[in-house]
Design a protein around this motif. Structure first.
Motif, PDB file in Angstrom:
ATOM      1  N   UNK A 171       0.625  -1.421  -0.062  1.00 42.24           N
ATOM      2  CA  UNK A 171       0.006  -0.194  -0.606  1.00 42.24           C
ATOM      3  C   UNK A 171       1.022   1.387   0.104  1.00 42.24           C
ATOM      4  N   UNK A 180      -6.515   0.971  -1.699  1.00 39.09           N
ATOM      5  CA  UNK A 180      -6.515   0.679  -0.331  1.00 39.09           C
ATOM      6  C   UNK A 180      -7.738   1.685   0.344  1.00 39.09           C
ATOM      7  N   UNK A 181      -7.186   3.055  -0.184  1.00 37.11           N
ATOM      8  CA  UNK A 181      -8.403   4.409   0.154  1.00 37.11           C
ATOM      9  C   UNK A 181      -9.397   4.086   0.646  1.00 37.11           C
ATOM     10  N   UNK A 182      -9.792   3.829  -0.951  1.00 32.59           N
ATOM     11  CA  UNK A 182     -10.559   3.499  -1.340  1.00 32.59           C
ATOM     12  C   UNK A 182     -11.973   1.999  -0.840  1.00 32.59           C
ATOM     13  N   UNK A 183     -11.094   1.513   0.027  1.00 27.99           N
ATOM     14  CA  UNK A 183     -11.183   0.262   0.667  1.00 27.99           C
ATOM     15  C   UNK A 183     -11.412  -1.052  -0.372  1.00 27.99           C
ATOM     16  N   UNK A 184     -10.435  -1.190  -0.679  1.00 28.92           N
ATOM     17  CA  UNK A 184      -9.873  -2.538  -1.561  1.00 28.92           C
ATOM     18  C   UNK A 184      -8.867  -3.058  -0.854  1.00 28.92           C
ATOM     19  N   UNK A 185      -8.442  -4.564  -1.445  1.00 30.15           N
ATOM     20  CA  UNK A 185      -7.412  -4.805  -1.855  1.00 30.15           C
ATOM     21  C   UNK A 185      -6.686  -3.345  -2.387  1.00 30.15           C
ATOM     22  N   UNK A 186      -4.555  -3.675  -1.599  1.00 31.91           N
ATOM     23  CA  UNK A 186      -4.054  -3.057  -2.395  1.00 31.91           C
ATOM     24  C   UNK A 186      -3.091  -3.768  -3.693  1.00 31.91           C
ATOM     25  N   UNK A 187      -3.874  -3.369  -4.227  1.00 30.37           N
ATOM     26  CA  UNK A 187      -3.429  -4.215  -5.875  1.00 30.37           C
ATOM     27  C   UNK A 187      -2.733  -2.582  -6.829  1.00 30.37           C
TER      28      UNK A 187
END
Ligand SMILES: Cc1cc2nc3c(=O)[nH]c(=O)nc-3n(C[C@H](O)[C@H](O)[C@H](O)COP(=O)(O)O)c2cc1C
Ligand code: SF4
Ligand code: FES
Lengths: 422, 157, 753
Positions: A171, A180-187
């Motif tokens: 991240x 990640x800020x969007x609430x997802x996995x850090x891809x």
């Protein structure tokens, strides 16, 4: 020493708004609120200062800020990268703990320059103390009417929030951080599009490292030239170096760019127990390792370290003495990248595990001489083929450790034990 | 499933993001809910968080399994997260981890029989100049020695 | 089109600035290997298989996510490109089980294909391979997740096409695992497409598991027959049996997707209930006989009961609208030739004086470009999955959708409003919409609108319609038996006319459009179905009819067919006790994929297909049976060599429309609680009812009579009771005065309670 981010380090309650303001803090921001500064002027000053991104890649900050489509319609964002997770790096934690207002002011200035009315500071999940410090500072700043909507009737808007991570090195990669800020996995996202066009929530976004932002207020209040003059050609200003490992007094030092490595080593109290220096990783675990001889002649700036065969990275200097087993260190680093790979793209997902397993086998005494070439082959297949730079970060140590310390690996394979520990 | 107090905390996070971006709060929501449930996340709690944030359960599950800070099996009341990355390793972390394991009588990755403490080896926690170090719950403890570890652990309540 | 030139492997080609390199190479026939890229899904750029060398770029670039620009020079085959591609291939294979010999994907596996070209012979990976446990994701899809290469096509399919994220990637790094979260399995009505998008054998068809290797099968293009779209597909056969159905590309019709219903219905073909032999009833006893005997018996019966006595006006021909266009035409032609005008396919319409005369005038691909849709009386997602998919695409581009339904249904896109409206209020709401529109347009109001009240719902819909550039009004199946059906249809026609909207009629099913085209409706002054059932008939020819599913009133039908002196010839594809009860001859006819035929879809595309397999045993295609019957009746003009000659003959007759203002009657005929009945999606026709995997899915299990608490009280029902034989579900999502029945089995709809 300690001219910018660490300016107030030794002061009482160095993190408070009072201390910060007493030493000239928020003066730039107040000028902006009074309409005395223009974005163009700020960008020019930053360009003149020679400030380069402190997150690792060293991209000129002024130039980055000029890329934002500031006149486009719609929401834009500034994001601060306080995810600090590269092994050896621990400077942003201290900035957040000891000088949080500099980060706030730097981000607010960035928001103004890039016409972004909202900012997020992404703090890694484990940094609870820095998080609370930063939140307290935010509260102070809001109460002092330095942040918010139509701040002090200036028609300038800037809201700043923290986003807390939850344990993931990747991240720190800027687009993984946005995910990640969007609430997802850090891809990590593939680029293009770049965040300056399609960033957080699909909107234009500028991401900078904590130290980059924290350097901005001081640069603007004392002038770009002042900062540039502290450093050397191509590496403006001063920079925080985290010196850790086998030194007497490990610590963060804010020193001028171009400081000789051996001086920095001295500041850290020199080698512990009078041991002999064996190797140095100058910029964090993903930068190539250097031998003592090379390191002792290098200067700590972008070009100096590059000339020595490595990279300045995040300025994370890891010192290893002669007792260090390089096979073991590389195995540990390989494990790190294996553990932290996001898993999205094939070479990194499959390759990091492969590298680690070969090294693990070696450490367990089951290595084969051909494994060295295999390691080099595998790292070469990861290098350059991945979505983000984690793949390269995982491959680089393998290549540089084997290049500089190959006999140690051959010995380990041959005898099933380390060369250094008898 | 999610207490009123937890919902209040989650709402505070939701407020930081654009209106149609509630799911941005999922990382903290999971942490908040985990704290309320013996430091643990179950499929049901994850689904409850997903429902609260109007996101698919699997999307919340992705997050809950991607980040290291979430627990999917039993952990101790206190979680000791011992850094074993390079700077800490160079400063003797491996021996200290062994010391701690001995002292507690559990392997890393396990919970003491009384459920009080669990130990986990973790990657760099960003406190390298204070190596060796570990984290217990929210707090960092740096420049560890065997004695210092004993003292810290003995004082845990 | 092309506005720039780029160089690929030394050849100059035209391209559009900004399009992705892989689109250009695909168009030019330059092969670039890929796994995560799929032309209908978003770009992930994660597999890294498509790396190519772009001059000037330090690193190899993924063709799937590299926009082209003027003068760009690309090498897809040089050392750098090949080295990257080989590297990625090696990484993909280290953890792949390489169990091709037992993998159903063998022979059609993208990994296998690319590995042959790019893989190296010896694996240098000596560590243990990763093993991923499987999860049971339902009756349709078999998982073997150890084979998964994490391309995330299935995840993106769920998110982007199915509109529900069911699969996800959990864990990170090497532990990344593609799996569903819900333990009930995958529920999307389009889920089978994941099998098609999965490049490897991680997701395969469960009913097809271990049946055959793909190269052993013969693939025949065909057309799906369960909805108004007629999705294009391939029927894959082996030794005369249908083994699998996969989608075929046709952007105009179904793009590249097919519904689960279309994919898995073939399973019904081999059900033990298939009718395999002709049979005749002699003195109350069924006897299996040869075709010759059966047909002679049929013709003799027809002659002796009807034709000999000049009682053609007491003969009736009824057909299910799932029949092919040729079958419908030939049956009608026989009846007409013998002087019979009593013809109908509208078996389930309660009141044929109250019908929906309503045309569709929008094409499928235009649907995804609309900016507003009003759905009236449809659970569109389950009834017409592919049409719903087009609407979903429109909503993703910003279109608004409103519904006027009797209960809340699950949509896979956000609705603007779901207006839950009692069956008896739909007409008045629409009248309000019309009035609001005409008022805004400053038009003179017809008398029937004078006293209509315009409520907020009506005003909102009206303003949406007026403010849209391209809107559509969709009339659905729930209106068919609404007491105000024709009023509703006429109102919608008026609204569409005044608001410049398109219309889409989903109140019909399968091949209804063909039935209307060939005029399979009462001719001259012939009787409609309901009149026939109430009349003293002497004979019937029934085409693939199963009364307990097809008629709104089972008793009336059975009563009409049963009398001793009524001779009934049934052409059926499946055995059925009720059919056996009243028929005198039963002729076994071919089912889907066993006959050539034509489907007329909502686009008005006449889609003809060949038989993919020969019908089993003694079973014959119905069009042939009808032709022979005509010959035996010595009727002229039935010299067809094949079914295409039938199609050629069909003249374009059009359906008589009754769209008059007079149809609009706003005094609602409803009283009390109305029943809106709909077959559940996997029981709308006889093949589906026999498709075992579909029946095991959640959708296949739908069987409920939903009503709100007030209606339940009125009817004196509680949660575990049955209503018309269907379990009662009490939910406030249903409108007042309404029971919504979605049933998977025979339902005898009585008059309203
Ligand atoms: C694997 C990976 C990890 C990274 N971690 C960090 C980090 O922890 N902090 C950081 O500031 N930048 C990190 N970066 C660099 C960021 O992607 C980005 O370049 C940086 O935040 C930009 O800020 P700067 O221009 O101020 O340096 C990382 C990059 C990679 C590829
Ligand atoms: S299951 Fe198939 S489609 Fe899904 S990610 Fe794995 S390989 Fe791709
Ligand atoms: S097809 Fe381009 S990265 Fe997968």
């Amino acid at each position: 020493m300690n001219e910018a981010c660490f300016k107030n380090l030794t002061k009482d309650q160095c993190y408070s708004l009072k201390t910060y303001e007493a030493s000239g803090g928020y003066s730039v921001w107040r000028k902006i609120l009074k309409g005395e500064l223009t974005p163009e002027h700020i960008i020019d000053e930053l360009k003149a200062s020679g400030l380069r991104g402190r997150g690792g890649a060293g991209f000129p900050t002024g130039l980055k800020w000029s890329f934002m489509p500031r006149h486009s319609d719609g929401q834009k964002y500034v994001v601060c990268n306080s995810d600090e997770g590269e092994p050896g790096t621990c400077k942003d934690r201290d900035i957040l703990r000891f000088n949080p207002h500099a980060v706030i002011e730097g981000m607010a200035i960035g928001g103004f320059v890039m016409n972004a009315s909202v900012g997020y500071n992404y703090i890694r999940g484990e940094f609870m103390e820095p998080f609370y410090r930063f939140e307290d500072a935010l509260k102070e700043a809001y109460e002092a009417e330095l942040l918010g909507q139509n701040i002090n009737k200036s028609s300038v808007n800037f809201d700043l929030y923290t986003h807390l991570g939850a344990g993931s090195y990747i991240c720190g990669e800027e687009t993984a951080l946005l995910e990640s800020i969007e609430g997802k996995k850090g891809h990590p996202r593939f680029k293009p599009p770049f965040p300056a066009n399609v960033g957080l929530f699909g909107k234009p976004t500028t991401i900078n490292n904590t130290e980059s932002f924290a350097s901005v207020p001081e640069i603007l209040s004392r002038g770009g030239q002042w900062f540039a003059d502290i450093g050397v050609e191509n590496s403006g200003g001063c920079k925080l170096f985290s010196v850790s490992g086998h030194v007497k007094s490990p610590a963060n030092f804010e020193v001028p760019m171009g400081t000789p490595f051996k001086d920095l080593l001295k500041m850290a109290g020199g080698m512990r127990d009078g041991a002999k220096l064996k190797a140095v990783i100058p910029g964090g675990s993903s930068t190539p390792v250097l031998t003592a001889e090379v390191a002792m002649t290098m200067t700590m700036d972008y070009d100096g370290i590059e000339k020595a065969g490595s990279m300045l990275g995040a300025g994370s200097v890891i010192i290893m003495d002669e007792s260090t087993c390089m096979v073991k260190v590389l195995t540990r680093l390989a494990h790190f990248y294996y553990d932290e790979s996001c898993g999205q793209c094939t070479p990194c997902r499959e390759g990091t595990g492969w590298l680690y397993r070969i090294l693990k086998r070696m450490i367990d005494g089951n290595g084969k001489q051909c494994d060295i070439d295999l390691l080099l082959g595998v790292q070469g297949k990861i290098m350059g083929n991945t979505i983000c730079a984690l793949g390269d970060a995982a491959a680089t140590p393998v290549e540089s450790f084997l290049r500089n310390f190959r006999p140690e690996f051959e010995y380990y394979i041959e005898y099933g034990k380390s060369m250094v520990k008898g | 499933m999610i207490s009123i107090d937890a919902k209040k905390q989650i709402d505070a996070w939701i407020a930081k993001y654009p209106k149609d971006r509630k799911s941005s709060a999922v990382m903290q929501a999971l942490k908040i809910v985990q704290a309320e449930n013996e430091n643990n996340l179950s499929a049901d709690t994850i689904q409850a968080v997903a429902d609260y944030l109007d996101m698919p359960g699997i999307a919340a599950q992705e997050v809950a399994t991607f980040y290291e800070n979430y627990n999917h099996k039993k952990v101790g009341k206190h979680v000791i997260r011992f850094c074993h990355n390079i700077s800490c390793m160079l400063n003797g972390a491996d021996d200290l981890i062994a010391h701690l394991e001995n002292k507690l009588g559990v392997q890393t990755g396990k919970v003491t029989p009384n459920g009080f403490i669990s130990v986990k080896k973790v990657e760099c926690l960003g406190a390298c100049v204070g190596a060796p170090m570990f984290q217990i719950n929210d707090d960092y403890f740096e420049n560890l020695t065997a004695d210092k570890i004993d003292q810290i652990v003995d004082n845990l309540k | 089109m092309a506005d720039i030139e780029i160089e690929i492997d030394g050849k100059m080609v035209g391209a559009k600035a900004g399009e992705m390199l892989i689109t250009v190479t695909d168009r030019e026939g330059v092969s670039v290997p890929r796994f995560c890229y799929h032309k209908k899904l978003s770009v992930a750029a994660s597999c890294r298989m498509c790396l190519v060398d772009v001059e000037g770029a330090p690193k190899p670039q993924p063709a799937c996510s590299t926009p082209v620009n003027e003068g760009m020079k690309v090498y897809t085959q040089n050392g750098k490109a090949k080295a990257s591609q080989k590297a990625v291939m090696e990484f993909l294979l280290i953890n792949h089980p390489l169990d091709c010999p037992i993998c159903d994907q063998g022979g059609e596996c993208e990994l296998q294909d690319v590995a042959v070209e790019y893989g190296s012979d010896v694996s240098r990976f000596s560590e243990g391979k990763r093993i991923v446990p499987d999860s049971d994701i339902g009756a349709l899809i078999q998982t073997d997740m150890t084979r998964c290469i994490h391309c995330t096509r299935c995840v993106r399919f769920g998110l982007e096409i199915a509109g529900m994220m069911e699969m996800g990637g959990t864990g990170r790094g090497e532990h990344l695992k593609i799996e569903p979260f819900l333990k009930d399995g995958i529920q999307s009505e389009l889920s089978g497409n994941m099998i098609d998008v999965c490049p490897v054998g991680a997701l395969t068809s469960k009913p097809f598991r271990y049946e055959l290797r793909s190269w052993q099968m013969h693939s025949m293009p065909s057309v799906a027959r369960h909805d108004l779209v007629g999705s294009n597909l391939f029927v894959q056969t082996y030794k005369g049996k249908v083994k699998r159905v996969v989608s075929a590309d046709n952007d105009w019709v179904n793009e590249t997707w097919i519904s689960d219903r279309d994919r898995f219905s073939y399973e019904g073909l081999t059900h033990e209930n298939r009718l395999l032999e002709p049979q005749i009833k002699v003195q109350g006893q069924w006897k299996q006989v040869s075709w010759k005997v059966a047909l002679n018996y049929a013709i003799k019966g027809l002659n002796s009961h009807v034709l000999k006595h000049q009682k053609a006006n007491q003969l009736g021909g009824l057909a299910s609208s799932t029949a092919t266009m040729e079958e419908l035409y030939l049956l009608k032609k026989i009846l007409t030739e013998v002087g019979c005008d009593n013809i109908d396919h509208r078996l389930n319409v309660k009141n044929l004086n109250n019908t929906i005369a309503f045309d569709s005038n929008i094409k499928l691909d235009a649907l995804e470009k609309i900016d507003y849709a009003l759905i009236v009386g449809a659970n569109i997602r389950l009834e017409q999955p592919m049409i719903n998919h087009r609407l979903r695409k429109a909503t993703k581009k910003g279109a608004d959708v409103d519904a006027l339904n009797v209960m809340t249904f699950d949509f896979n896109y956000p609705l603007n409003t779901q207006n839950i409206t009692a069956p008896n209020k739909i007409a008045s709401t629409l009248a309000g919409v019309l009035k609001s529109i005409m008022t805004s347009n400053v038009q003179e109001l017809p008398d029937y609108l004078a006293n209509v009240e315009v409520d907020e719902v009506a005003n909102n819909i009206a303003s949406k319609l007026l403010n849209s550039n391209s809107s559509v009004i969709i009339l659905g199946e729930h209106i068919v038996n609404n007491e105000d059906a024709s009023t509703i249809a006429s109102l919608i026609t008026q609204i569409a006319h005044n608001a410049n909207s398109k219309t889409l009629n989903l109140s019909i099913t399968a091949n209804t459009i063909a039935a209307n085209l060939v005029g399979f409706v009462p001719q001259n002054s012939g009787m409609d179905v309901n009149t026939m059932l109430a009349f003293d008939m002497r004979g019937f020819i029934l085409l693939d009819i199963y009364p307990q599913y097809d008629f709104h009133d089972l008793d009336a039908a059975v009563k009409a067919f049963t009398p001793e002196d009524t001779f009934v010839i049934s052409l059926n594809s499946f055995k059925d006790d009720i059919v056996a009860g009243y028929s005198d001859v039963i002729l076994p006819i071919a089912s889907i994929y066993e006959t050539s035929g034509t489907q007329l879809n909502i686009n008005n595309d006449m889609q003809s297909y060949m038989a993919a397999v020969k019908a089993p045993d003694e079973v014959k295609p119905a069009w042939k049976v009808l032709k022979v019957m005509a010959d035996l009746l010595e009727l002229p003009g039935f010299h067809y060599a094949d079914s295409t000659q039938v199609v050629a003959e069909i003249s374009h007759q059009s359906y008589v429309k009754h769209i008059h203002d007079e149809c609009i009657n706003l005094t609602s005929k409803h009283n009390g609680v109305s029943t809106i009945w709909q077959s559940s999606p996997y029981s709308i026709d006889v093949v589906l009812r026999h498709s075992s995997a579909l029946q095991k899915t959640k959708i296949g299990q739908i069987n409920s009579a939903c009503m709100n608490p007030a209606s339940a009280e009125t009817l004196g029902l509680s949660a575990n009771d049955k209503y018309l034989g269907v379990p009662v579900v009490i939910t406030s999502t249903v409108a007042d005065d309404c029971v919504f029945i979605n049933a998977n089995h025979a339902t005898h709809i009585q008059e309203q309670v």
